[in-house]
Design a protein around this motif. Structure first.
Motif, short mmCIF file in Angstrom:
data_model
loop_
_atom_site.label_atom_id
_atom_site.label_comp_id
_atom_site.label_asym_id
_atom_site.label_seq_id
_atom_site.Cartn_x
_atom_site.Cartn_y
_atom_site.Cartn_z
N PRO A 6 0.83 -1.20 0.00
CA PRO A 6 0.00 0.00 0.00
C PRO A 6 0.87 1.25 0.00
O PRO A 6 2.00 1.25 0.47
CB PRO A 6 -0.82 -0.13 1.28
N ARG A 7 0.36 2.28 -0.58
CA ARG A 7 1.05 3.55 -0.70
C ARG A 7 1.47 4.05 0.69
O ARG A 7 0.66 4.13 1.60
CB ARG A 7 0.11 4.55 -1.34
N LEU A 8 2.73 4.34 0.86
CA LEU A 8 3.20 4.80 2.17
C LEU A 8 3.09 6.31 2.24
O LEU A 8 3.48 7.00 1.30
CB LEU A 8 4.66 4.40 2.37
N ALA A 9 2.61 6.77 3.35
CA ALA A 9 2.56 8.22 3.54
C ALA A 9 3.99 8.73 3.60
O ALA A 9 4.86 8.09 4.17
CB ALA A 9 1.81 8.56 4.81
N GLY A 10 4.26 9.85 3.00
CA GLY A 10 5.59 10.44 3.11
C GLY A 10 6.57 9.88 2.11
O GLY A 10 7.59 10.49 1.82
N ALA A 11 6.29 8.69 1.55
CA ALA A 11 7.21 8.14 0.58
C ALA A 11 7.10 8.91 -0.72
O ALA A 11 8.03 8.98 -1.49
CB ALA A 11 6.90 6.67 0.32
N CYS A 12 5.93 9.48 -0.94
CA CYS A 12 5.70 10.18 -2.18
C CYS A 12 5.66 11.67 -1.91
O CYS A 12 4.69 12.20 -1.39
CB CYS A 12 4.39 9.67 -2.78
N ILE A 13 6.77 12.29 -2.16
CA ILE A 13 6.85 13.72 -1.85
C ILE A 13 6.53 14.48 -3.13
O ILE A 13 7.23 14.34 -4.13
CB ILE A 13 8.26 14.08 -1.36
N ASP A 14 5.46 15.21 -3.09
CA ASP A 14 5.12 15.93 -4.31
C ASP A 14 5.86 17.24 -4.36
O ASP A 14 5.49 18.25 -3.78
CB ASP A 14 3.61 16.15 -4.39
N PHE A 15 6.96 17.16 -5.03
CA PHE A 15 7.82 18.32 -5.15
C PHE A 15 7.60 18.89 -6.54
O PHE A 15 7.65 18.18 -7.53
CB PHE A 15 9.25 17.86 -4.95
N ALA A 16 7.28 20.15 -6.66
CA ALA A 16 6.94 20.72 -7.96
C ALA A 16 7.95 21.75 -8.39
O ALA A 16 7.87 22.91 -8.00
CB ALA A 16 5.55 21.34 -7.91
N PRO A 17 8.91 21.31 -9.18
CA PRO A 17 9.89 22.30 -9.67
C PRO A 17 9.31 23.05 -10.86
O PRO A 17 8.12 23.06 -11.06
CB PRO A 17 11.07 21.45 -10.05
N GLU A 18 10.22 23.59 -11.66
CA GLU A 18 9.82 24.38 -12.83
C GLU A 18 9.09 23.51 -13.85
O GLU A 18 8.72 22.38 -13.54
CB GLU A 18 11.09 24.96 -13.46
N ALA A 19 8.93 24.02 -15.04
CA ALA A 19 8.21 23.30 -16.11
C ALA A 19 8.74 21.88 -16.21
O ALA A 19 9.93 21.66 -16.43
CB ALA A 19 8.42 24.02 -17.43
N SER A 20 7.85 20.91 -16.05
CA SER A 20 8.36 19.54 -16.03
C SER A 20 8.32 18.94 -17.43
O SER A 20 7.48 19.27 -18.25
CB SER A 20 7.55 18.68 -15.07
N CYS A 21 9.29 18.06 -17.63
CA CYS A 21 9.43 17.40 -18.92
C CYS A 21 8.85 16.00 -18.81
O CYS A 21 8.03 15.58 -19.60
CB CYS A 21 10.90 17.36 -19.29
N LEU A 22 9.33 15.31 -17.77
CA LEU A 22 8.83 13.96 -17.51
C LEU A 22 8.05 14.01 -16.21
O LEU A 22 8.44 14.69 -15.27
CB LEU A 22 9.99 12.99 -17.32
N GLU A 23 6.97 13.29 -16.17
CA GLU A 23 6.20 13.24 -14.95
C GLU A 23 5.87 11.80 -14.63
O GLU A 23 5.26 11.10 -15.46
CB GLU A 23 4.93 14.07 -15.11
N ILE A 24 6.32 11.35 -13.48
CA ILE A 24 6.07 9.96 -13.08
C ILE A 24 4.96 9.98 -12.04
O ILE A 24 5.05 10.72 -11.06
CB ILE A 24 7.35 9.33 -12.49
N GLN A 25 3.91 9.21 -12.29
CA GLN A 25 2.75 9.26 -11.39
C GLN A 25 2.46 7.87 -10.84
O GLN A 25 2.03 6.98 -11.57
CB GLN A 25 1.52 9.76 -12.15
N GLY A 26 2.76 7.70 -9.57
CA GLY A 26 2.43 6.45 -8.87
C GLY A 26 2.96 5.21 -9.55
O GLY A 26 2.25 4.23 -9.72
N LEU A 27 4.24 5.26 -9.93
CA LEU A 27 4.81 4.14 -10.67
C LEU A 27 5.24 3.02 -9.72
O LEU A 27 6.02 3.22 -8.80
CB LEU A 27 6.02 4.61 -11.48
#
Ligand SMILES: Nc1ncnc2c1ncn2[C@@H]1O[C@H](COP(=O)(O)OP(=O)(O)OP(=O)(O)O)[C@@H](O)[C@H]1O
Ligand SMILES: [Mg+2]
Lengths: 515, 273
Positions: free
Chosen positions: B11-32
């Protein structure tokens, strides 16, 4: 040899103690055996063509005989016995003579003794008495020798013209003719010319006196050549020898394969091996690519792989039987009923031939090619494959542009092994298409140029035929040795070609050669 | 790959997935999430890779860095065992969408491996390999591209006189730059580098690092490395992975000087649990 050399130099071969000695010794022994074999083949085979001196032997009882000494054996008890090849098959005690060495009082080498090679049958040895020319004039003495040489030369020319006529005009016409067709004008002309040539060859006789005093009379057209070896210098003999070797390599066989050359057999062997390679390589490589690159690596693939490896161990005659049943009678018979119905009941593809023989050998060598190619494919690091894919190559592009080129040396290793196995194979060929005599080679200037349905001659089978099926084994053995030597050389040349090609490819790709 | 969650993934761990949003993104990985058969290698990993920046992935051996990198250009497609879930977007488009051609994707997302893997052909042919795959390109254009790629990979001056020599005759460092040139020649937008300098000597390593810094004006780079100094020297952003999870992600300066989590700090300072 290397091991022994190291031992002589006081070094131990790699590894220590008696094991190293034993292994080095066995390497040396195998090399020695191989060298001895090649030496035997070379000496006995090539010696056959040497115009050896003829000895005139006088025995204690005053009898004389003329012949070429062949070998000497120790008799049980005391004394030795020497074998002379005396020729003159028409005499009662002709061709071979065993003479007790103790009974020999004198051995001379008179310059005038003549050895006459016949077109078929054994040679003649004796003194030249004289000859009647084709126009009936009698010539004797020193002039007879010159006249004989001239006439033999003319005869040789006439024969060559006749053979050319037969090969380039008559045989193609006959083989293209439908049953029931009459002779074309061209064919009629050719037959007439043939008769003329035949007539021009007739006439004239040679008279010799054998060592025992008997008179021997032969028609001139039955002769191939005449020489006085005792009067020849070493250089003359060498020229004569090279000429004989050359004729052996380039001429067709005569007199039920006991005379003449082996050109059709050389040609047949090489052509069959090439055809076999052309057939086995694509199939073998594709199968290996499938097994190694495409198939899911599960239990089935493993089983198939084991089966392929074991197929390499099936005796070759089994492949021969398979080829006869499936290719010749099955496929060939069907082809005949579909496409060559007008020629039935005489079969076209429904009998042994070049195509079926090559196909059978291709089947025989398929496992070798698959295994070698697979090993090559397995050695290619996955990084090479991924590198190609990462550049946007499809799997097919990856295979054809990176993987297969890298595996070519391994494929060539497979080819080398396949050629080595196929070129020496005789047993299956006897079932699927080799012929004792097929002077017409399967390639000529007439459509379709490569005649896959023809029977062909093969050096390996020729050795067997010469050694076992000629009346006089003593006489045929040197010919068998020479043919066997040639077979070894042909395999060597084919293999060296593949090895050089492999080396070239490795160098071009910058790959290191393995030790 | 089903949309429902595979029970094999934790199960998805809290805190393991830090949504850090830098500048314009090129690649975006979502819940891989990704597993090799029954062995999970990545777990619910989300992060964005900014355009025209160098992003470094660091973490202990076996934490899934290479697995993640290979997922970005679908190299896992070859392995039937691999089970994947989650999305990867390139310029907003799902790279697993049926209309995306894998070959095209791999041309856009180039990859350089740890061990140099030039093909056994000439230097020129190596660089022209990808171009030739794309079909008809005039020889002139091809020559120009090969030269441009070799210049971009800082290799031109060393090899310009022996373009027809075997690529395997080059040194390890030169081979790695050749591989980079080969990848650049097909005109990628993203360059994935999996420990590109780990098999090289210090001088070759410096050359590669300089190359990475120069390339970021035109490319988005993702770098996997075990070398902390290297990550600090060349990267703009750093992601720290552990056990298949993303632990911390942020600007390189911040992550190295002032990590938010104890685990990150321990790893960076060499105090591994
Ligand atoms: N082809 C594979 N089949 C099965 N398991 C694999 C495969 N490749 C990697 N793994 C496993 O997946 C996990 C992550 O491996 P990965 O290669 O991504 O690690 P990494 O972070 O790149 O390590 P390193 O720094 O040593 O290169 C490891 O536990 C590894 O054993
Ligand atoms: Mg790795």
């Amino acid at each position: 040899m290397i091991g022994v050399w190291h031992a002589w130099r006081g070094r131990t071969p790699r590894g220590e103690g008696p094991w190293a000695w034993l292994s080095a010794g066995s390497v040396a022994l195998s090399l020695l055996a191989l060298a001895a074999l090649l030496l035997l083949l070379t000496v006995r085979g090539l010696g056959h063509f040497w115009p050896a001196d003829v000895a005139l032997v006088t025995l204690a009882d005053g009898q004389q005989l003329a012949g070429v000494p062949v070998r000497e054996v120790a008799l049980p008890g005391d004394g030795r016995e020497r074998l002379y090849r005396t020729g003159n098959a028409e005499l009662e005690d002709g061709v071979w003579a065993w003479v007790p060495v103790a009974a020999i009082t004198e051995v001379e080498y008179p310059r005038e003794l003549v050895r006459v090679e016949r077109r078929r049958g054994d040679e003649m040895v004796g003194w030249l008495v004289g000859m009647t020319r084709e126009d009936g004039r009698w010539i004797e003495g020193a002039r007879a020798w010159t006249a004989l040489q001239e006439r033999l030369h003319v005869l040789q020319g006439l024969r060559e013209t006749r053979d050319r006529l037969r090969e380039t005009v008559i045989l193609p016409h006959v083989s293209e003719r439908e049953p029931g067709d009459g002779d074309t004008p061209e064919l009629t002309r050719a037959y007439a010319r043939l008769q003329e040539l035949q007539a021009a060859m007739e006439g004239g006789r040679l008279i010799l006196r054998a060592a025992g005093g008997e008179r021997l009379v032969v028609p001139l057209e039955a002769l191939q050549s005449a020489r006085r070896p005792n009067a020849m210098s070493a250089i003359d003999k060498l020229a004569d020898w090279s000429d004989a070797v050359w004729r052996f390599l380039t001429e067709g066989p005569r007199a039920a394969n006991t005379r003449g050359g082996v050109w059709p057999a050389i040609f047949g062997t090489v052509l069959m091996v090439i055809l076999m390679s052309v057939m086995v390589m694509p199939f073998g490589v594709l199968a290996a690519v499938y097994l190694n690159e495409v198939a899911h690596q599960g239990r089935v693939t493993r089983l198939v792989r084991i089966a392929v490896r074991n197929l390499a161990g099936v005796p070759s005659i089994v492949y021969g039987v398979f080829g006869l049943g499936v290719f010749v009678y099955g496929i060939g018979g069907t082809l005949d009923t579909w496409f060559f119905e007008e020629r039935l009941p005489s079969p076209t593809f429904g009998t042994g031939g070049l195509l079926w023989a090559s196909l059978t050998l291709a089947l025989l060598t398929l496992p070798v090619v698959i295994v070698a190619t697979e090993e090559g494919l397995a050695r290619i690091p996955d990084q090479q494959r991924e590198g190609a894919l990462a550049l946007g190559a499809t799997r097919l592009e990856m295979l054809s542009r990176v993987v297969l080129p890298m595996a070519t040396p391994a494929m060539l290793t497979g080819l080398i092994l396949a050629v080595a196995r196929a070129a020496g194979e005789v047993a299956p060929l006897m079932l699927v298409g080799v012929a004792k005599l097929a002077p017409q080679v399967p390639v000529d200037g007439h459509f379709p140029f490569l005649h896959l349905d023809r029977k062909f001659m093969h050096l390996g089978y020729h050795v067997y035929d010469v050694a076992l099926h000629s009346g006089d084994l003593q006489a045929a053995l040197p010919l068998a040795y020479a043919t066997a030597l040639l077979l070894v050389l042909v395999i060597l040349v084919l293999n060296l070609t593949a090895i050089f090609l492999r080396h070239y490819l490795r160098v071009r790709h910058g790959m290191p050669s393995p030790r | 790959m089903s949309a429902t969650r595979d029970p094999r993934f934790a199960p998805r761990l809290a805190g393991a997935c830090i949504d850090f949003a830098p500048e314009a993104s090129c690649l975006e990985i979502q819940g891989l999430s990704l597993a090799y058969g029954d062995t999970p290698a990545l777990e619910a990993l989300s992060l964005r890779v900014p355009r025209h920046r160098v992003t470094a992935f660091i973490g202990p051996s076996g934490c899934g860095k290479s697995t993640l990198l290979r997922a970005l250009n679908r190299l896992h497609d070859l392995n039937e065992e691999v089970v994947r879930e989650g999305r990867i977007l390139l310029d907003g488009q799902d790279i697993h969408a049926p209309e995306v051609s894998v070959a095209e994707l791999r041309r856009r997302v180039g990859m350089v491996f740890q061990a140099p893997n030039p093909f056994p052909m000439s230097i020129y042919d190596n660089v022209a390999f990808g171009l030739r795959l794309q079909g008809r390109v005039s020889k002139r254009k091809r020559d120009d591209t090969v030269e441009w790629a070799l210049r971009s990979a800082a290799l031109w001056h060393e090899v310009k006189d022996r373009l027809q020599a075997s690529a395997w005759s080059l040194s390890g460092g030169q081979q790695q730059r050749l591989v980079i040139a080969r990848t650049l020649a097909v005109g990628p937008e993203v360059l994935l580098l999996d420990e590109p300098a780990s098999a090289l000597d210090p001088i070759s390593t410096l050359k590669i690092e300089e190359l990475i810094r120069n390339l970021k004006s035109t490319l988005t780079l993702v770098l996997v490395t075990h070398n902390m100094q290297q990550a600090a020297r060349v990267s703009d952003y750093t992601a720290f992975l552990q056990g298949g999870e993303l632990v911390e992600y942020g600007p390189t300066d911040t992550l190295f000087t002032n990590p938010r989590l104890r685990r990150t700090e321990n790893y960076i300072t060499g105090r591994m649990a």
